[in-house]
Design a protein around this motif. Structure first.
Motif, PDB file in Angstrom:
ATOM      1  N   ASN A   1       0.702   3.949  -2.467  1.00 35.34           N
ATOM      2  CA  ASN A   1       0.533   5.533  -2.621  1.00 35.34           C
ATOM      3  C   ASN A   1       1.879   6.449  -3.192  1.00 35.34           C
ATOM      4  O   ASN A   1       1.746   7.525  -4.167  1.00 35.34           O
TER       5      ASN A   1
ATOM      6  N   LYS B   1       0.277  -0.910  -0.138  1.00 34.89           N
ATOM      7  CA  LYS B   1       0.036  -0.008  -0.027  1.00 34.89           C
ATOM      8  C   LYS B   1       0.830   1.011  -0.079  1.00 34.89           C
ATOM      9  O   LYS B   1       0.913   2.245  -0.342  1.00 34.89           O
TER      10      LYS B   1
ATOM     11  N   HIS C   1      -4.442  -2.064  -4.689  1.00 38.77           N
ATOM     12  CA  HIS C   1      -3.783  -0.808  -4.099  1.00 38.77           C
ATOM     13  C   HIS C   1      -2.596  -0.539  -5.454  1.00 38.77           C
ATOM     14  O   HIS C   1      -2.862   0.951  -5.615  1.00 38.77           O
TER      15      HIS C   1
END
Length: 498
Positions: A345, A341, A370
């Motif tokens: 990001n 994750k 993700h």
């Protein structure tokens, strides 16, 4: 009657004796290698690869005689042949006057120090050889002394591979003396040479002001914090070295902290490989802090260190605003879903990373979701490896979704991900319209022939994919061959399927 019994027993004993006799094994005559045919078959290719061709010394000598007037072949690979001292000497003697060959590979061809002297002569006389690979030749310190002496004045050799040559500290001392004067050598491999603390110290001292060497490999030399300290001190003064390979050493957190401190303000260093170095969260934190200020770092391999989610968080946080790193390998670090994750990001805003290796990180389908979301509109990443993460059919669906929109990824590796027929169908759907992917590694997934049929169908109108790997998928040989043959009859560019 007793006599009869006695005779029968002795006969049995005699028969048993005959049965126990083993015929002497006579080794069949060795088949002679047609060296001239090998050269002819090579055609106009500038590289002649004769690795593991079972050549002997006489055939090596004949080969070099035949290449004397050849003006096409510039690279010769003789690694893993049993040509011995005599054959190596023939190669070296021929190189003294050869003006075409620029690269020689004699990897794992065992020869002694006296024979290594002939390569010292080559480096003194030959004016075209720029790459010499002697990894695994085992000639020891005295052998490398002959090569090092010649390097003092050589102005053509740029790449020298001396891995697994049993150099030890003494051999390194000879090399460092040569490096004081040599400004041509740019790449030096000293992998697995039993170099101890004193050897690393003299090497580091020699490199402080060396103006030629750009890449140094010290892989598998059992380096620890104290040895890494010497290398770190060298990096504070050296303005030429760009790549340092330290894989499979016991650097640990303290050693990496020394390196990180040296790299904070280094203006030339670009590539660090620290795979399998027992590095934990603290070491990665130090390196991450360095990445925030370093403006030249381009490639980092931290694989097989098991630093986990926290370590990956430090590293990825540093990459959010990094403008130089383009290659990152994080395989086998147990970063899990939470770690990926963080990666996802960071990729949302990252504008430099082109290569990402996340093999074997216990990511699973949720983590892939993700990652896929962050890559849908990514315009930079060209190679992604998510092998051995057990993403399954659901994960394949997420990958499919991003492939339908992504326009930059050219290579995708999905090896060993427990993807079945349904997952293969998802990927096939994406391939119908994807216009960027050129290579897909889909090996070791249990989708069988049904999955192959989906893929072949999906590729019928795909004009971009040129390489597809399907090994180890439980395929029905004949049916799969038919499906692949059918695809190859379609009006699309050639695709290489294995």
């Amino acid at each position: 009657m007793g006599d009869l019994i006695q005779n029968d027993d002795s006969s049995e004993i005699q028969n048993n004796g005959e049965e126990e006799q083993v015929e002497e094994y006579i080794e069949p005559p060795r088949e002679k290698i047609d060296v001239e045919a090998l050269i002819t078959e090579n055609g106009d290719c500038p590289t002649l690869n004769l690795m593991m061709k079972n050549l002997n010394a006489d055939e090596a000598k004949l080969l070099m005689e035949l290449l004397k007037d050849n003006k096409t072949i510039t690279s010769l690979d003789l690694s893993l042949n049993w040509i011995g001292n005599e054959g190596v000497q023939s190669v070296a003697d021929a190189l003294n006057n050869n003006t075409t060959l620029t690269e020689i590979n004699l990897g794992c061809v065992d020869f002694d120090a006296d024979t290594a002297k002939h390569f010292g002569d080559v480096l003194n006389n030959n004016k075209t050889l720029n790459t010499l690979k002697l990894c695994g030749c085992g000639f020891g310190p005295e052998g490398v002394k002959h090569i090092a002496d010649a390097l003092r004045n050589n102005i053509t050799l740029t790449t020298l591979d001396l891995g697994l040559c049993k150099l030890e500290n003494e051999g390194v001392q000879y090399l460092t003396d040569a490096l004081q004067n040599n400004t041509t050598l740019t790449s030096l491999n000293l992998k697995e040479n039993e170099i101890k603390t004193e050897g690393i110290k003299v090497l580091a001292d020699a490199l402080r002001h060396n103006k030629g060497l750009k890449k140094l490999s010290l892989e598998s030399n059992n380096l620890r914090e104290s040895e890494v300290q010497y290398l770190s001190d060298m990096l504070r003064d050296n303005t030429t070295l760009t790549t340092l390979v330290l894989n499979e050493n016991e650097i640990e957190d303290e050693g990496l902290q020394h390196l990180a401190d040296a790299l904070r303000n280094n203006k030339t260093f670009t590539t660090l490989e620290i795979q399998t170095c027992k590095i934990g969260d603290k070491g990665i934190q130090s390196l991450s802090d360095a990445l925030r200020t370093n403006t030249t770092f381009a490639s980092l391999n931290t694989s097989y260190n098991n630093f986990g989610e926290k370590g990956s968080e430090y590293l990825i946080d540093a990459l959010r605003n990094n403008k130089t790193l383009n290659k990152l390998a994080l395989c086998k670090n147990k970063i899990g879903n939470e770690g990926v994750k963080q990666v996802a990001n960071a990729l949302t805003n990252n504008t430099t990373l082109t290569f990402l290796d996340l093999r074997g990180n216990d990511i699973g389908a949720e983590g892939i979701k993700h990652l896929a979301n962050s890559l849908t509109n990514n315009k930079i990443l060209t190679r992604l490896d998510i092998s051995n993460n057990n993403i399954g059919d659901d994960g394949a669906q997420y990958i499919s979704d991003f492939l339908k929109n992504n326009k930059t990824l050219t290579e995708l590796v999905l090896r060993e991900n427990n993807i079945g027929p349904k997952g293969a169908e998802h990927i096939a759907d994406a391939l119908r319209n994807n216009m960027s992917l050129k290579s897909l590694q889909f090996v070791m997934n249990p989708f069988g022939h049904e999955g192959v049929e989906y893929l072949m169908d999906g590729l019928q109108n795909n004009m971009t994919l040129s390489r597809l790997y399907l090994d180890g998928n439980g395929l029905d040989g004949e049916a799969t061959k038919l499906a692949i043959a059918t695809l190859k009859t379609k009006p699309r560019p050639k695709i290489d399927i294995s």
